[in-house]
Design a protein around this motif. Sequence first.
Motif, short mmCIF file in Angstrom:
data_model
loop_
_atom_site.label_atom_id
_atom_site.label_comp_id
_atom_site.label_asym_id
_atom_site.label_seq_id
_atom_site.Cartn_x
_atom_site.Cartn_y
_atom_site.Cartn_z
N PRO A 137 4.34 0.40 15.69
CA PRO A 137 4.63 -1.05 15.62
C PRO A 137 5.92 -1.29 14.86
O PRO A 137 6.25 -0.59 13.91
N SER A 138 6.60 -2.27 15.25
CA SER A 138 7.92 -2.48 14.68
C SER A 138 8.11 -3.90 14.13
O SER A 138 9.17 -4.23 13.66
N SER A 139 7.13 -4.70 14.21
CA SER A 139 7.28 -6.02 13.61
C SER A 139 6.08 -6.27 12.72
O SER A 139 5.02 -5.67 12.87
N LYS A 165 -6.90 2.30 10.81
CA LYS A 165 -6.92 3.59 11.47
C LYS A 165 -5.61 3.82 12.20
O LYS A 165 -5.02 4.90 12.13
N TRP A 166 -5.21 2.75 12.91
CA TRP A 166 -4.01 2.91 13.69
C TRP A 166 -2.79 3.06 12.78
O TRP A 166 -1.86 3.79 13.11
N LEU A 167 -2.84 2.40 11.67
CA LEU A 167 -1.75 2.55 10.72
C LEU A 167 -1.64 3.99 10.26
O LEU A 167 -0.56 4.60 10.27
N LEU A 168 -2.78 4.52 9.89
CA LEU A 168 -2.76 5.90 9.41
C LEU A 168 -2.30 6.86 10.48
O LEU A 168 -1.51 7.77 10.23
N HIS A 169 -2.80 6.62 11.62
CA HIS A 169 -2.40 7.52 12.69
C HIS A 169 -0.92 7.40 12.99
O HIS A 169 -0.24 8.38 13.33
N GLU A 207 6.43 4.63 4.43
CA GLU A 207 6.15 4.04 3.12
C GLU A 207 5.56 2.65 3.29
O GLU A 207 4.57 2.30 2.66
N ALA A 208 6.14 1.87 4.16
CA ALA A 208 5.66 0.51 4.35
C ALA A 208 4.25 0.50 4.89
O ALA A 208 3.40 -0.29 4.44
N PHE A 209 3.97 1.38 5.83
CA PHE A 209 2.62 1.42 6.40
C PHE A 209 1.61 1.76 5.32
O PHE A 209 0.52 1.16 5.24
N LEU A 210 1.95 2.71 4.54
CA LEU A 210 1.01 3.14 3.52
C LEU A 210 0.78 2.05 2.49
O LEU A 210 -0.35 1.86 2.02
N LYS A 211 1.82 1.37 2.14
CA LYS A 211 1.64 0.29 1.16
C LYS A 211 0.79 -0.83 1.74
O LYS A 211 -0.05 -1.41 1.05
N LEU A 212 1.02 -1.11 2.95
CA LEU A 212 0.18 -2.11 3.60
C LEU A 212 -1.27 -1.68 3.58
O LEU A 212 -2.18 -2.45 3.31
N LEU A 213 -1.44 -0.45 3.91
CA LEU A 213 -2.78 0.09 3.94
C LEU A 213 -3.42 -0.01 2.56
O LEU A 213 -4.60 -0.34 2.43
#
Lengths: 639, 226
Positions: free
Chosen positions: B92-94, B104-108, B209-215
């Motif tokens: 995802p880009s936005s 789950k999808w974030l982690l993946h 990094e952003a995904f993980l922080k969101l998570l």
Amino acid sequence: GAMMRKVILLLLLLCFTAHTRGKLHSPPAKPGLTSCRSPEKETFTCWWKPGSDGGLPTTHALYYRKESSETVYECPDYHTAGENSCFFNKNDTSIWVNYNITVVATNALGRAFSDPVEIDVVYIVKPNPPEKVTVTVMEDKGWPFLRVSWEPPHKADTRSGWITLIYELRVKLEEEIDWEMHLAGQQKMFNIFSLRSGGKYLVEVRCKPDHGFWSEWSSTSYIKVPDYFHREKSTWILITVFSTFTFLILMWLLHMNRHNLKHCILPPVPGPKIKGFDKQLLKNGKSNQIFSALVVPDFPPATSSNYEDFQVEYLEVYVRREQELVLEESKDLHNSCLKSESSTSDCDSGRGSCDSHTLLMAKCREAKEGERQTDRECSPMRTEAQRRLKDWEEEALNYAHAGIVSLEMSSGRVKTWPSVFSPLPRYSSSPLDQQSSLQMAKQLSLSTSSYLTQPGHSTKEALGQSYWDLCLSSKQPHLLNPPTPVCRELQAHSDVNISSIGHKRAPAGPRSPALHTTEYVEVQRVDNKDTLLLQPVVQGCGRMGGCFQMPHGEVYSKVKGVDSDNVLLLQREGMGEDRCPCVEQETNEVTGSCHKSCTVSTTQKPSGCIYTAVPVRDEMATMANGYVDTATMCTLHTC
Amino acid sequence: MRIIQRGVWAVLLWPNLLASSVPLDCREEQGILSRCPSISQEKLLDRVIEHAELIYRVSEESCSLYEDMFIPLQFQRNQVGYACITKTLPVPSSKNEIQQISDKWLLHSVLMLVQSWIEPLVYLQTSLDRYNAAPEMLLNKTKWVSEKLISLEQGVVVLIKKMLDEGMLTINHSEQGLLQNGVQPQMLESVMRDYTLLSCFKKDAHKMEAFLKLLKCRQTDRYNCS
């Protein structure tokens, strides 16, 4: 025709010039993108700066292209962000996507393209300043501090973690110039300590995303710290009061004990503690009074003080044969006295007084004066000599009366004397009785030193005896100078023992009247143990008798002096006759060789015979009390 | 006396006996993960985030280093975005997209990114080594990044297992090198190619990094992400 053409040309020229003077219409200049910023990583805005518009109305347009497609889009919103800006809303914003943005300026004559700019929204994040900054004063046990709290900019989505912000604040006093920076991290609250009471503070906060730009500073918050100084002041007042009290008390204590302190810090200089010493007299400067005041009437103590305290070395005289001990009083006395008069080098103990001839001689003479009135003869010298002789005789008598006292060897001290003092020869033409002689002896002894007062004449005799002893010890050529001062002083210093002996023996004195024969003893030598070895001297009229023969003319020898080599310089005083008999000395008995020189004078004046004696043995030179010189002398017989 | 002492020690230490004998929340899978004391999910996530942050910072530094040295002109820098190798990945880009997808999808997504960059970084390393004037610092950084990426991958795998209770995701590097697929024909010049790699990696690191922080903020409300 020609005129018209000219006019037309002029008009054309005018038109052209007019045209040229006016604005030059041209296509617009190239605009430039100044910056693009995203406040929350969701939208972003780009600003551009237009170039010259070329005189014509120019429009600007922004076109962008995303990295993945070739489609060119135009800016969706030109107004939200102000003039010359383009605002991209959420729908149009994609992160992690490169945007290629170009601004185009268009006017009637042409268009201009700006340089394209690649941006990624993620890298151009600059948040808005924090909001709702509140500063409050909190109390902490009387020490206030500031608590600053704020909110993140409302647009920034920190809640979901989309954007993480870190904050920073700065503080300063109103009148200061420099700010104090504090990094607050991700927290939204901060405490500031160490405040100045009554000060007015300014606080500002800003924030930054983890990868991005710092925001602008928030609007300034003002806060005034209340005056809390009185708390400190009260403590200080308490401390001051307490310390003042303590100080006052200390001062009071010091004042009360100032005398003790004075003694402690500046101990008083001990003043003279001599009995009878009056400082005032000293200050007045009358020394006579001072010293007279010092004279203690009852000194020396009349109590039966222990004479053993007098530390005087004693001479041990070893007596071989009692009967053979003959006193050579005259010789010794004379010698010692003479020596005392003239010797200057010998000032050992027991002899000191001998050397102070001025005082002693004066006293000597004083004492003698009264006694010798009757015996005075024409020649003053003779009188003196005679007098001296008489004195000596008296003393000898004294000793005789005192009797023979056995050698006191018990204490191991000197005491040869009384026994030695066998009855004295009576050469004097006017024999005195015992009593008178005793009296005289007393007087004599009295006159010598006042400090040695002894009860009873027995002690006086003892003194005399001691004196005699001393005289004995010195081996002097028989000089007839009465050794009164010397010997008397020596008496004073003499052994207690001696005096005690005298004391004891005194009553025994008269018990032995048998010894009236005169015997002379020569001090042979003094051995290492300070034992005086005496040897009886053969009575010879020629020698000693001759020396004592007053009618033949008194022949005296005075000790002129003692030179450095322990040589006794004698001056013989010849009276009457011119001849100056030189007497051979008894070399055997005495010591070594002695030589003499003799000068003969024909005048009535006393001739001086100068005899020199060479000290024979060194051991003899050092006798106990330092009579040495005389001891070392060879016995010289005066004429 | 001694027996009593030993008895006392035994009584005091008996919980440890039990503890040592009970396997904790660790699963043995293919010998990679052995018995281990369990670590809380929050701590694990924090560590992963820190890891990702660090990787991004280093990649940013190395990219700017490279830019300063080898890409002086601005227009060249602008050509980068088109050739990122991972653009084909369904990432995802936005923000809207990201907020709509599940944990789950974030982690993946993160895992996908990580895994897809392991090989290219190795390639980049070899390419930089061939340079004549490559600065030592650049080489060290890129080397460091490639190493850390591998450990990040491991962490994400564990995290997936913990959070999603999924089975072990095989770390398959069997995929064909994305590099070959993404090689642009015009990007023959090694400098441009390396620069593209670096900048793309930098971007992807930021994504991770952003995904993980969101998570993280999704997972734990008490952290108070706001």
